[in-house]
Design a protein around this motif. Structure first.
Motif, short mmCIF file in Angstrom:
data_model
loop_
_atom_site.label_atom_id
_atom_site.label_comp_id
_atom_site.label_asym_id
_atom_site.label_seq_id
_atom_site.Cartn_x
_atom_site.Cartn_y
_atom_site.Cartn_z
N PRO A 43 20.76 110.50 -31.25
CA PRO A 43 20.34 109.08 -31.17
C PRO A 43 18.84 108.89 -31.39
CG PRO A 43 21.88 109.58 -29.42
CD PRO A 43 21.53 110.89 -30.07
N LEU A 44 18.01 109.79 -30.84
CA LEU A 44 16.57 109.69 -31.07
C LEU A 44 16.24 109.92 -32.53
CD1 LEU A 44 13.67 109.45 -30.10
CD2 LEU A 44 13.74 111.86 -29.48
N ALA A 384 2.69 104.97 -35.37
CA ALA A 384 3.33 103.96 -34.51
C ALA A 384 4.84 104.16 -34.37
CB ALA A 384 3.03 102.56 -35.06
N PRO A 385 5.60 104.54 -35.42
CA PRO A 385 7.04 104.74 -35.23
C PRO A 385 7.39 105.78 -34.18
CG PRO A 385 6.55 104.56 -37.56
CD PRO A 385 5.24 104.63 -36.85
N VAL A 386 6.62 106.86 -34.11
CA VAL A 386 6.91 107.89 -33.12
C VAL A 386 6.69 107.35 -31.71
CG1 VAL A 386 6.23 110.15 -32.26
CG2 VAL A 386 6.39 109.75 -34.72
N VAL A 387 5.60 106.61 -31.52
CA VAL A 387 5.30 106.05 -30.19
C VAL A 387 6.38 105.06 -29.77
CG1 VAL A 387 3.64 104.74 -28.84
CG2 VAL A 387 2.84 106.41 -30.51
N ILE A 388 6.73 104.15 -30.69
CA ILE A 388 7.74 103.14 -30.38
C ILE A 388 9.10 103.78 -30.13
CG2 ILE A 388 8.96 101.13 -31.28
CD1 ILE A 388 6.42 100.43 -32.81
N ALA A 389 9.45 104.76 -30.99
CA ALA A 389 10.73 105.45 -30.81
C ALA A 389 10.78 106.20 -29.48
CB ALA A 389 10.98 106.41 -31.96
N ILE A 391 9.20 105.37 -26.70
CA ILE A 391 9.35 104.39 -25.62
C ILE A 391 10.79 103.89 -25.55
CG2 ILE A 391 8.63 102.12 -24.82
CD1 ILE A 391 5.89 102.68 -26.04
N ILE A 392 11.36 103.55 -26.71
CA ILE A 392 12.74 103.04 -26.72
C ILE A 392 13.71 104.12 -26.25
CG2 ILE A 392 14.59 102.16 -28.19
CD1 ILE A 392 12.47 100.87 -29.92
N PHE A 393 13.51 105.35 -26.72
CA PHE A 393 14.41 106.42 -26.30
C PHE A 393 14.26 106.73 -24.82
CE2 PHE A 393 15.50 110.90 -25.69
CZ PHE A 393 16.80 110.89 -26.15
N MET A 394 13.05 106.60 -24.29
CA MET A 394 12.86 106.81 -22.85
C MET A 394 13.66 105.78 -22.05
SD MET A 394 9.30 107.08 -20.71
CE MET A 394 8.81 105.43 -21.20
N ILE A 395 13.64 104.53 -22.52
CA ILE A 395 14.44 103.49 -21.87
C ILE A 395 15.93 103.82 -21.99
CG2 ILE A 395 15.03 101.04 -21.88
CD1 ILE A 395 12.22 100.50 -22.95
N TYR A 396 16.34 104.25 -23.19
CA TYR A 396 17.74 104.62 -23.41
C TYR A 396 18.15 105.77 -22.50
CZ TYR A 396 21.59 107.08 -25.77
OH TYR A 396 22.74 107.74 -26.03
N PHE A 397 17.29 106.78 -22.39
CA PHE A 397 17.61 107.94 -21.57
C PHE A 397 17.68 107.57 -20.09
CE2 PHE A 397 16.39 111.78 -19.19
CZ PHE A 397 17.36 112.66 -19.66
N ILE A 398 16.77 106.71 -19.63
CA ILE A 398 16.79 106.28 -18.23
C ILE A 398 18.07 105.53 -17.92
CG2 ILE A 398 15.68 104.74 -16.57
CD1 ILE A 398 13.00 105.50 -17.81
N ILE A 399 18.46 104.62 -18.82
CA ILE A 399 19.67 103.83 -18.58
C ILE A 399 20.91 104.70 -18.58
CG2 ILE A 399 21.12 101.97 -19.50
CD1 ILE A 399 18.59 100.65 -20.53
N ILE A 400 21.00 105.63 -19.54
CA ILE A 400 22.19 106.49 -19.60
C ILE A 400 22.24 107.44 -18.41
CG2 ILE A 400 21.25 108.41 -20.95
CD1 ILE A 400 23.83 108.40 -22.56
#
Length: 459
Positions: A43-44, A384-389, A391-400
Motif C-alpha cells: 500500500p505504501l 514532497a511526495p515522500v514526506v506526504i506519502a 504522513i498518509i501511510f503513518m495515519i493508515y498504519f495507526i488506523i489499521i
C-alpha cells in the motif's frame, strides 16, 4: 521493505545474534519474512508511486496539456486504475496462497533458531547457571550429544539432588515451557537436610537418629529429566509460533475452520443442555412435584409430601439441593469459559479472513488518494511526495493497528476492525479526486483565507 526488515531484525535480534548461523540460513529467513511483509509495504508503494507519477505530470505541465486537449482527470487516471486493479487481484492471490506458506516457513525457522539458544547455553567444561535453581555442567559435546553431564537441582529447599549421566540429548517442549534432558547410564544422588532431634517420653534423645544428612542413591539406564522454563527469558508468549494457525490459512481453509468451530459450539451446547436437564430433578420426567398440593409424585402415584418429611431429612435435602445447584453453576461457568475460548478462536479466523480482502481494497483506495493529491500539489521526485506519502501511510498504519487491536479485544467486530482504514480513507479519496478533477485549490491557504473573510463579511 528495507525498513520493515530492519524492524524484524530489531524484534528478533536477541534470537539471531551469537548463534553461528550460516549466511544461507539468514537469507532463507529474510526471503520468507519479506513475503509476509508485502501486505504492509505494497500500500505504501502504491501511494508513493501514484504521488510521484502525477506530481511529475503536474509539475511539468503535462497534466495541464492533457486537460486542455479535452481529457478529464478521470480519463487520464483510467489506464493506471486498470493496472492498480490487476495489482490488487494479484495481491489477493499472493496473500491468499503464498503468504500463509511463507508465514509457516519463517515461523518454523525462527522457532528452530530459538531452540539453538538452549544448546549454546551448555558450554563444555563450564557450569551453566542460566536456569533458575539449576547448575549444569557437561564435559564435551559432539553432534548435539552431551557427554558426562552433571545436573545440580536446588529447586527444593529441603533437598539437594544431583544427577549424573554418561550421555544426554536436549529437547524443548512444543509450548516452550519445559526443557527435557534424555539421559543414559546415570545415577541420582539425593541429600536431605539434617533431621530435627527426636526425644522420647522421658525426655531422653532417641539414640537411633542418624547424625548428618540422610542420603539415597538411585541408578538408571535411561531416563528423562524435566526443567521448568516458566519465567525464563526463552519462554515468551509473543514468540509462541504455533498458536497463530489462522495466519497460515487461505480464505477457503478459514471458511472450513469456521464451520468446524460453529458445529463444535452447537454440539457442546446441545450436550451440556441435555446433561443439565437429566441431572436436575425438576426436568426429570419420572418425577414431578404438584405445584398445588406440594406432593411429590413418582411415576404418577403419590409419594411422601413435604410436610411429612422429618426436619433432619429436610435439612439434608436442602443442603443436597444447594450443593447440586452450586455444581450446576460451576459447570455453567466452565461451559461459558469454553464457549468464550471458541468465540475468541473464531474471531482470530475472521480477522485474518477480512484482512486479505481489506488489503486489496486499501491498495485501490490509496491510489485514489495519491494520484489526485500529486496532481494538486504539483511536486514530483523524492522530495514532497515522500514526506506526504510517509504522513498518509503513518495515519493508515495507526488506523489499521487500532482496528486490529480493537478486533482482537472484541471491542469491535472483525469486519469493522479490518476495514476501518478503508472506511476512513474512502471519503477522503472521493473528496480529493473530485477536487483535483475540478482544479479546486483545496491546499491553497490564501484561497481559504479569502473564503473565510467573505464568510465573515456576509455574516
Amino acid at each position: 521493505m528495507f525498513i520493515l526488515i530492519l524492524q524484524f531484525f530489531w524484534l528478533y535480534i536477541d534470537d539471531l545474534m551469537g548463534k553461528g548461523l550460516g549466511v544461507f540460513v539468514i537469507l532463507e529467513l529474510l526471503f520468507y519474512v519479506s513475503a509476509s511483509l508485502i501486505p504492509l509495504a505494497l500500500p505504501l508503494a502504491i501511494l508513493l508511486s501514484s504521488l510521484m507519477t502525477f506530481g511529475n505530470l503536474s509539475e511539468k505541465n503535462e497534466l495541464t496539456a492533457l486537460k486542455s486537449s479535452g481529457l478529464s482527470l478521470y480519463r487520464i487516471m483510467r489506464p493506471l486504475f486498470f493496472v492498480v486493479i490487476l495489482i490488487s487481484f494479484a495481491t489477493f492471490y499472493f496473500a491468499n496462497y503464498v503468504i500463509p506458506v511463507a508465514n509457516l516457513k519463517w515461523h518454523s525457522l525462527i522457532y528452530d533458531i530459538q531452540n539453538t539458544k538452549i544448546a549454546t547455553l551448555l558450554t563444555p567444561g563450564v557450569y551453566t547457571k542460566e536456569f533458575d535453581g539449576f547448575a549444569i555442567k557437561v564435559k564435551k559435546e559432539k553432534d548435539s550429544v552431551y557427554y558426562d553431564i552433571t545436573i545440580h537441582d536446588h529447586t527444593q529447599t529441603t533437598q539437594l539432588r544431583t544427577v549424573k549421566a554418561k550421555e544426554a540429548r536436549v529437547y524443548k517442549s512444543v509450548n516452550g515451557k519445559y526443557l527435557f534432558f534424555k539421559l543414559k547410564n546415570g545415577n541420582i544422588y539425593e541429600e536431605l537436610d539434617i533431621q530435627s532431634p527426636i526425644f522420647q517420653a522421658n525426655g531422653e534423645l532417641q539414640s537411633n537418629v542418624n547424625q548428618g544428612k540422610p542420603a539415597r542413591i538411585a541408578t538408571f539406564q535411561s531416563g528423562t529429566y524435566k526443567i521448568n522454563l516458566i519465567g525464563y527469558s526463552l519462554s515468551r508468549s509473543d514468540e509462541d509460533v504455533f498458536t497463530d494457525k489462522h495466519e497460515m490459512m487461505n480464505v477457503f481453509q478459514i471458511s472450513k475452520a469456521m464451520d468446524s468451530i460453529s458445529l463444535k459450539k452447537k454440539k457442546v451446547e446441545a450436550l451440556f443442555t441435555a446433561g443439565l436437564l437429566t441431572d436436575h430433578i425438576l426436568f426429570n420426567k419420572p418425577q414431578r412435584i404438584d405445584s398445588l398440593t406440594g406432593i411429590m409424585k413418582k411415576n404418577g402415584s403419590p409419594a411422601v409430601s413435604w410436610a411429612e418429611i422429618p426436619k433432619i431429612e429436610k435439612s439434608k435435602i436442602i443442603q443436597q439441593t444447594i450443593s447440586d445447584l452450586r455444581n450446576s453453576n460451576t459447570r455453567i461457568e466452565n461451559q461459558l469459559s469454553y464457549i468464550k475460548v471458541l468465540d475468541n478462536e473464531a474471531a482470530l479466523y475472521w480477522i485474518e479472513f477480512h484482512r486479505k480482502f481489506a488489503l486489496t481494497y486499501a491498495i485501490m483506495v490509496l491510489f485514489f488518494v495519491g494520484a489526485p493529491l500529486g496532481a494538486i500539489i504539483k511536486k514530483g521526485g523524492f522530495g514532497a511526495p515522500v514526506v506526504i506519502a510517509a504522513i498518509i501511510f503513518m495515519i493508515y498504519f495507526i488506523i489499521i493497528s487500532i482496528g486490529n487491536n480493537l478486533a482482537n479485544e472484541h471491542v469491535v467486530s472483525p469486519f469493522l476492525g479490518m476495514w476501518m482504514s478503508g472506511i476512513f480513507f474512502t471519503p477522503i479519496a472521493l473528496i480529493i479526486t473530485r477536487a483535483a478533477a475540478n482544479d479546486s485549490q483545496i491546499f491553497n491557504l490564501e484561497v481559504w483565507r479569502i473564503r473565510f473573510m467573505k464568510l465573515i463579511q456576509k455574516k
